[in-house]
Design a protein around this motif. Structure first.
Motif, short mmCIF file in Angstrom:
data_model
loop_
_atom_site.label_atom_id
_atom_site.label_comp_id
_atom_site.label_asym_id
_atom_site.label_seq_id
_atom_site.Cartn_x
_atom_site.Cartn_y
_atom_site.Cartn_z
N VAL A 27 0.84 -1.20 0.00
CA VAL A 27 0.00 0.00 0.00
C VAL A 27 0.87 1.25 0.00
O VAL A 27 1.72 1.42 0.88
N SER A 28 0.66 2.11 -0.99
CA SER A 28 1.35 3.39 -1.05
C SER A 28 0.46 4.46 -0.46
O SER A 28 -0.60 4.78 -1.01
N GLN A 29 0.88 5.02 0.68
CA GLN A 29 0.07 6.05 1.32
C GLN A 29 -0.01 7.29 0.45
O GLN A 29 -1.03 8.00 0.46
N GLY A 30 1.05 7.56 -0.31
CA GLY A 30 1.03 8.72 -1.20
C GLY A 30 -0.02 8.59 -2.29
O GLY A 30 -0.73 9.54 -2.60
N GLU A 31 -0.14 7.40 -2.86
CA GLU A 31 -1.15 7.17 -3.91
C GLU A 31 -2.55 7.30 -3.34
O GLU A 31 -3.45 7.85 -3.98
N ILE A 32 -2.75 6.77 -2.12
CA ILE A 32 -4.06 6.89 -1.48
C ILE A 32 -4.38 8.36 -1.21
O ILE A 32 -5.50 8.81 -1.42
#
Length: 258
Positions: A27-32
């Motif tokens: 999971v990429s927090q930046g993408e979310i």
């Protein structure tokens, strides 16, 4: 109001949990953050809360998985949103569009009509006595379709119930192990009978009953019950899950009988 629509923070939790479910386990927090429209720091804080609440499981750096509790939480709120949007579409937006109904008596364009649901089909009756009314946009004789717009009120009807009766698979005897008299009696209790699976179809034929639908049975049963129609589904045991999944997703009341 639906909780995730009424509370901005709850709505953000919902959207972040959906994104985690879609991207897990890496999971990429930046993408979310880009997808949801908040900062990466905010996403990090929300994820910590979701982990603390038992909705998300952390497994190393940037590796997350939605727990069974998280899936249940998402499904619950998704069903609430679906029911809300269905009500908006049918009861609110429906009031500004034209729909068709069956004329119970002769109706003239411009006449006020009362709207009732009968056997899952909209009917129009001259007059304004009911809780839901509209204005006829066309002339119609009794039994013909009439255009109706300007809907007001809510159509008064009770959602239907779905009874799912199981038939053993062929390896366990199939239709030969079915009490056909009991099956016929169960089917006689509802106006709509559906079949899922070969063994179920044969059992109904042996009981002298022709099912109305044999495909996409769960979806059809859910839609019929939503419009106030009670339904009997006869399903091969191997097919029961394919029937009940759409019913559960639609929030339909159902029982599974042996």
């Amino acid at each position: 109001m639906v909780e995730v629509l009424d509370d901005k923070r709850e709505a953000t939790r919902f959207r972040i949990l959906v994104e985690i479910a879609d991207r897990q386990p890496a999971v990429s927090q930046g993408e979310i953050a880009d997808e949801v429209g908040v900062t990466s720091q905010a996403v990090s804080e929300y994820i910590r809360e979701l982990v603390a609440d038992g909705l998300v499981l952390k497994d190393g750096r940037s590796r997350y998985q939605v727990t069974n509790e998280g899936v249940d939480w998402l499904l619950s709120h998704t069903n609430d949103i679906r029911r809300f949007t269905d009500r908006v579409a049918e009861d609110v937006l429906g009031g500004v569009q034209e729909d068709a109904a069956i004329a119970v008596e002769d109706i003239e364009a411009g006449e006020t009509v009362t709207l009732e649901m009968r056997s899952g089909i909209l009917h129009a009756i001259p007059g304004s006595d009911g809780p839901a009314t509209g204005t006829a946009t066309t002339d119609a004789t009794a039994g013909m379709e009439v255009g109706v717009s300007g809907f007001e009120g809510v159509i008064d009807f009770t959602p239907g119930e779905v009874a799912v009766h199981q038939v053993p698979p062929v390896r366990a005897g199939g239709s030969r192990n079915v009490d056909l008299d009991a099956l016929a009696a169960a089917c006689a209790a509802t106006p709509l009978v559906l079949a899922a699976g070969v063994e179920a179809t044969v059992a109904l034929e042996q009981a002298g009953i022709t099912p109305t639908v044999q495909f996409a049975v769960g979806e059809v049963a859910a839609r019929a019950a939503e419009r106030g129609v009670d339904v009997t589904v006869v399903a091969t045991a191997d097919e029961v899950g394919r029937v009940t999944d759409p019913l559960r997703e639609a929030g339909t009341s159902y029982t599974v009988k042996e």
